[in-house]
Design a protein around this motif. Structure first.
Motif, PDB file in Angstrom:
ATOM      1  N   LEU A 128      14.655  -2.097 -10.492  1.00  0.00           N
ATOM      2  CA  LEU A 128      14.334  -0.717 -10.754  1.00  0.00           C
ATOM      3  C   LEU A 128      14.309   0.060  -9.388  1.00  0.00           C
ATOM      4  N   GLY A 129      15.320   1.142  -9.466  1.00  0.00           N
ATOM      5  CA  GLY A 129      15.139   2.095  -8.263  1.00  0.00           C
ATOM      6  C   GLY A 129      15.517   1.438  -6.869  1.00  0.00           C
ATOM      7  N   GLY A 130      14.796   1.740  -5.830  1.00  0.00           N
ATOM      8  CA  GLY A 130      15.188   1.453  -4.404  1.00  0.00           C
ATOM      9  C   GLY A 130      14.826  -0.077  -4.059  1.00  0.00           C
ATOM     10  N   GLU A 131      14.648  -0.258  -3.087  1.00  0.00           N
ATOM     11  CA  GLU A 131      14.847  -1.706  -2.340  1.00  0.00           C
ATOM     12  C   GLU A 131      13.907  -2.657  -2.950  1.00  0.00           C
ATOM     13  N   GLU A 132      12.361  -2.062  -3.038  1.00  0.00           N
ATOM     14  CA  GLU A 132      11.296  -2.644  -3.434  1.00  0.00           C
ATOM     15  C   GLU A 132      11.152  -2.828  -4.926  1.00  0.00           C
ATOM     16  N   GLY A 133      12.058  -1.845  -5.977  1.00  0.00           N
ATOM     17  CA  GLY A 133      11.659  -1.865  -7.176  1.00  0.00           C
ATOM     18  C   GLY A 133      10.228  -1.038  -7.618  1.00  0.00           C
ATOM     19  N   LEU A 134       9.856  -1.481  -8.621  1.00  0.00           N
ATOM     20  CA  LEU A 134       8.858  -0.694  -9.116  1.00  0.00           C
ATOM     21  C   LEU A 134       7.831  -1.698 -10.220  1.00  0.00           C
ATOM     22  N   ASP A 135       6.590  -1.915  -9.551  1.00  0.00           N
ATOM     23  CA  ASP A 135       5.937  -2.792 -10.366  1.00  0.00           C
ATOM     24  C   ASP A 135       5.193  -1.946 -11.576  1.00  0.00           C
ATOM     25  N   ILE A 136       5.759  -2.317 -12.823  1.00  0.00           N
ATOM     26  CA  ILE A 136       5.356  -1.584 -14.046  1.00  0.00           C
ATOM     27  C   ILE A 136       4.229  -2.342 -14.834  1.00  0.00           C
ATOM     28  N   THR A 137       3.702  -3.193 -14.163  1.00  0.00           N
ATOM     29  CA  THR A 137       2.338  -3.787 -14.777  1.00  0.00           C
ATOM     30  C   THR A 137       1.336  -2.961 -14.016  1.00  0.00           C
ATOM     31  N   GLN A 138       1.585  -2.206 -13.091  1.00  0.00           N
ATOM     32  CA  GLN A 138       0.402  -1.278 -12.553  1.00  0.00           C
ATOM     33  C   GLN A 138       0.465   0.047 -13.182  1.00  0.00           C
ATOM     34  N   ASP A 139      -0.370   0.759 -12.941  1.00  0.00           N
ATOM     35  CA  ASP A 139      -0.470   2.274 -13.559  1.00  0.00           C
ATOM     36  C   ASP A 139      -0.519   2.364 -15.029  1.00  0.00           C
ATOM     37  N   VAL A 140      -1.675   1.422 -15.624  1.00  0.00           N
ATOM     38  CA  VAL A 140      -1.768   1.393 -16.813  1.00  0.00           C
ATOM     39  C   VAL A 140      -2.340   2.672 -17.640  1.00  0.00           C
ATOM     40  N   LYS A 141      -3.093   3.173 -16.761  1.00  0.00           N
ATOM     41  CA  LYS A 141      -3.948   4.277 -17.476  1.00  0.00           C
ATOM     42  C   LYS A 141      -3.518   5.285 -16.595  1.00  0.00           C
ATOM     43  N   PRO A 142      -3.480   6.510 -17.283  1.00  0.00           N
ATOM     44  CA  PRO A 142      -3.060   7.810 -16.705  1.00  0.00           C
ATOM     45  C   PRO A 142      -4.162   8.196 -15.473  1.00  0.00           C
ATOM     46  N   PRO A 143      -3.663   8.457 -14.374  1.00  0.00           N
ATOM     47  CA  PRO A 143      -4.673   8.709 -13.244  1.00  0.00           C
ATOM     48  C   PRO A 143      -5.502   9.845 -13.545  1.00  0.00           C
ATOM     49  N   LYS A 144      -6.666   9.792 -13.043  1.00  0.00           N
ATOM     50  CA  LYS A 144      -7.643  10.822 -13.211  1.00  0.00           C
ATOM     51  C   LYS A 144      -7.857  11.276 -11.889  1.00  0.00           C
ATOM     52  N   SER A 145      -8.434  10.470 -10.903  1.00  0.00           N
ATOM     53  CA  SER A 145      -8.596  10.722  -9.598  1.00  0.00           C
ATOM     54  C   SER A 145      -7.827   9.825  -8.696  1.00  0.00           C
ATOM     55  N   LEU A 146      -7.922  10.402  -7.526  1.00  0.00           N
ATOM     56  CA  LEU A 146      -7.237   9.384  -6.240  1.00  0.00           C
ATOM     57  C   LEU A 146      -8.120   8.177  -5.835  1.00  0.00           C
ATOM     58  N   TYR A 147      -9.311   8.455  -5.745  1.00  0.00           N
ATOM     59  CA  TYR A 147     -10.322   7.289  -5.218  1.00  0.00           C
ATOM     60  C   TYR A 147     -11.160   7.133  -6.361  1.00  0.00           C
ATOM     61  N   ILE A 148     -11.410   5.809  -6.500  1.00  0.00           N
ATOM     62  CA  ILE A 148     -12.585   5.612  -7.544  1.00  0.00           C
ATOM     63  C   ILE A 148     -13.472   4.736  -6.741  1.00  0.00           C
ATOM     64  N   GLU A 149     -14.782   4.839  -7.267  1.00  0.00           N
ATOM     65  CA  GLU A 149     -15.974   3.774  -6.768  1.00  0.00           C
ATOM     66  C   GLU A 149     -16.067   2.584  -7.425  1.00  0.00           C
ATOM     67  N   VAL A 150     -16.032   1.335  -6.558  1.00  0.00           N
ATOM     68  CA  VAL A 150     -15.760   0.182  -7.286  1.00  0.00           C
ATOM     69  C   VAL A 150     -16.897  -0.774  -6.762  1.00  0.00           C
ATOM     70  N   ARG A 151     -17.338  -1.546  -7.583  1.00  0.00           N
ATOM     71  CA  ARG A 151     -18.576  -2.773  -7.233  1.00  0.00           C
ATOM     72  C   ARG A 151     -17.974  -3.873  -7.216  1.00  0.00           C
ATOM     73  N   CYS A 152     -17.921  -4.894  -6.247  1.00  0.00           N
ATOM     74  CA  CYS A 152     -17.324  -6.049  -6.273  1.00  0.00           C
ATOM     75  C   CYS A 152     -18.417  -6.915  -7.015  1.00  0.00           C
ATOM     76  N   LEU A 153     -17.667  -7.835  -7.682  1.00  0.00           N
ATOM     77  CA  LEU A 153     -18.436  -8.616  -8.824  1.00  0.00           C
ATOM     78  C   LEU A 153     -18.517  -9.955  -8.204  1.00  0.00           C
ATOM     79  N   LYS A 154     -17.611 -10.308  -7.449  1.00  0.00           N
ATOM     80  CA  LYS A 154     -17.612 -11.743  -6.621  1.00  0.00           C
ATOM     81  C   LYS A 154     -16.789 -11.461  -5.141  1.00  0.00           C
ATOM     82  N   ASP A 155     -16.868 -12.551  -4.409  1.00  0.00           N
ATOM     83  CA  ASP A 155     -16.471 -12.421  -3.265  1.00  0.00           C
ATOM     84  C   ASP A 155     -14.969 -12.639  -3.091  1.00  0.00           C
TER      85      ASP A 155
END
Lengths: 196, 222
Positions: A128-155
């Motif tokens: 798809l497209g340029g040299e690197e292609g496009l990972d379509i398994t990403q961006d599954v949900k419409p983006p609401k904000s750029l940064y999100i707060e995440v908590r780590c569940l495991k190391d």
């Protein structure tokens, strides 16, 4: 009764509910295949008898056995195909490396299919497209904000973000990260989206 | 959305060679995306839109690299890129899902297509579909079919895999006025089933009746 083993296979999948992969029922498949073999042999000898000795009263039995054979074939392929669909869904959920617990439930041919599917999908996405292609398994949900707060569940170890900063994902630590970088980790259960 | 996008394209230098403005391009992509999302069957492939959008995205990413850190403008553009990439991915994803779901039918349709007709699959999608079919057939054969009696060792994929249900209902908005649309195209008695579609009106109708209009772009699925 004929075909009962085959129905049992289908029921087994249905009982598991959506998206879950039960262990590959090799024994069940083998039993159905044996039943089919027996049915086929009986039919063969009956067909010969009907032909040579003109015993027409055998024909309904032959037809009945044939229907059972077809039904068995259909049930087995349905069982296998439905499993493939579940395995496919796993690729989209977990990425290209499956958890060991799940691999344990798959037979060798299924793993082979999965690898092939993985390859096809990767080739497609690269093209798809340029040299690197496009990972379509990403961006599954419409983006609401750029940064999100995440908590780590495991190391998870070190994790590099776009501008080159490396952060350490340690259990129970909380981070403010670009959403597009952590989507996959969230789906894998490494990170948890903290909704305040 | 399109406002911010055209703003972003001011940053890029050489988009003047395109006939379409970026805003129009994105509108086209959104149109294709919604149609693909809501139609039960696979629609014509829009590879040129996909390629243009990919190119735009690369441009925007490059331009973003030049913006100094901490600039508010940068995060607005970043967001914009993310949104466009989501639409694009979602579009390609729903196409791929349909290809996987209906692969024998999709391939059959592509094979029987007359030379010169628009293709339903992009070359990459075609390759993917073929591999998927071969892979699945090999798998079924290896695990079960080859152990079956000789007359049962093949499965007709076209019969075994369900076809897209063209009789499902879809919502649509009319973009160009249409007259004399047959609601039941396959019935003989037609007179009572003819409707006109006014521009801007919205309808709930069976997909089969308006499939050609979706393809020509006269209506938009919503």
């Amino acid at each position: 009764m004929f075909c009962e083993k085959a129905i049992e296979l289908i029921r087994e999948l249905q009982r598991m509910g959506d998206g879950q992969l039960p262990a590959f029922n090799e024994d069940g498949i083998r039993q159905v295949l044996e039943e089919m073999k027996a049915l086929y042999q009986q039919n063969q000898s009956d067909v010969n008898e009907a032909k040579t000795e003109g015993r027409n009263e055998l024909i309904p039995t032959i037809k009945f056995r044939h229907c059972c054979l077809i039904r068995n074939q259909r049930c087995i392929t349905a069982y296998l195909y439905d499993r493939l669909l579940r395995i496919r869904a796993l690729r989209w959920e977990y990425g290209s490396v499956l958890p060991t617990a799940i691999r344990f439930h798959m037979c060798a041919e299924e793993l082979e299919w999965f690898n092939q599917y993985k390859k096809s999908l990767a080739t497609y996405m690269r093209s798809l497209g340029g040299e690197e292609g496009l990972d379509i398994t990403q961006d599954v949900k419409p983006p609401k904000s750029l940064y999100i707060e995440v908590r780590c569940l495991k190391d998870h170890g070190e994790f590099e973000i776009d501008d080159g900063t490396i952060i350490l994902l340690k259990k129970n630590s909380q981070h403010f990260l670009p959403r597009w970088k952590c989507e996959q980790l969230i789906r894998q259960g490494v990170l948890e989206h903290v909704v305040s | 959305m399109s406002d911010a996008f055209s703003e972003a394209s001011d940053l890029s230098a050489d988009d003047s060679q395109d006939v379409m403005t970026p805003a129009e391009l994105i509108a086209k992509l959104e149109e294709a995306w919604l149609n693909e999302k809501f139609s039960p069957e696979l629609l014509e492939s829009k590879s040129e839109i996909v390629e243009c959008v990919m190119e735009q995205l690369t441009h925007m990413e490059e331009n973003l690299q030049r913006v100094r850190k901490g600039d508010v403008k940068a995060s607005v553009h970043r967001m914009e890129i993310d949104r466009i990439r989501f639409v694009l991915s979602s579009y390609l994803r729903s196409r791929l899902q349909k290809i996987e779901k209906f692969f024998p039918h999709v391939l059959e349709k592509e094979k029987s297509r007359a030379v010169g007709d628009p293709s339903f699959l992009s070359p990459q999608e075609f390759a993917f579909a073929k591999e998927y079919l071969a892979n699945t057939e090999t798998y079924l054969k290896a695990v079960a079919l080859k152990h079956m009696p000789p007359n049962l060792q093949t499965v007709d994929m076209l019969k075994a895999v369900p076809e897209p249900c063209l009789d499902s209902f879809v919502f649509l908005r009319v973009k160009e006025r249409q007259e004399n649309i047959l609601v039941e195209p396959e019935m003989d008695e037609q007179r009572e089933y003819v409707i006109d579609l006014e521009e801007g009106s919205q309808h709930l109708i069976r997909y089969r009746a308006i499939a050609p209009l979706v393809a020509s772009g006269a209506v938009q699925l919503i």
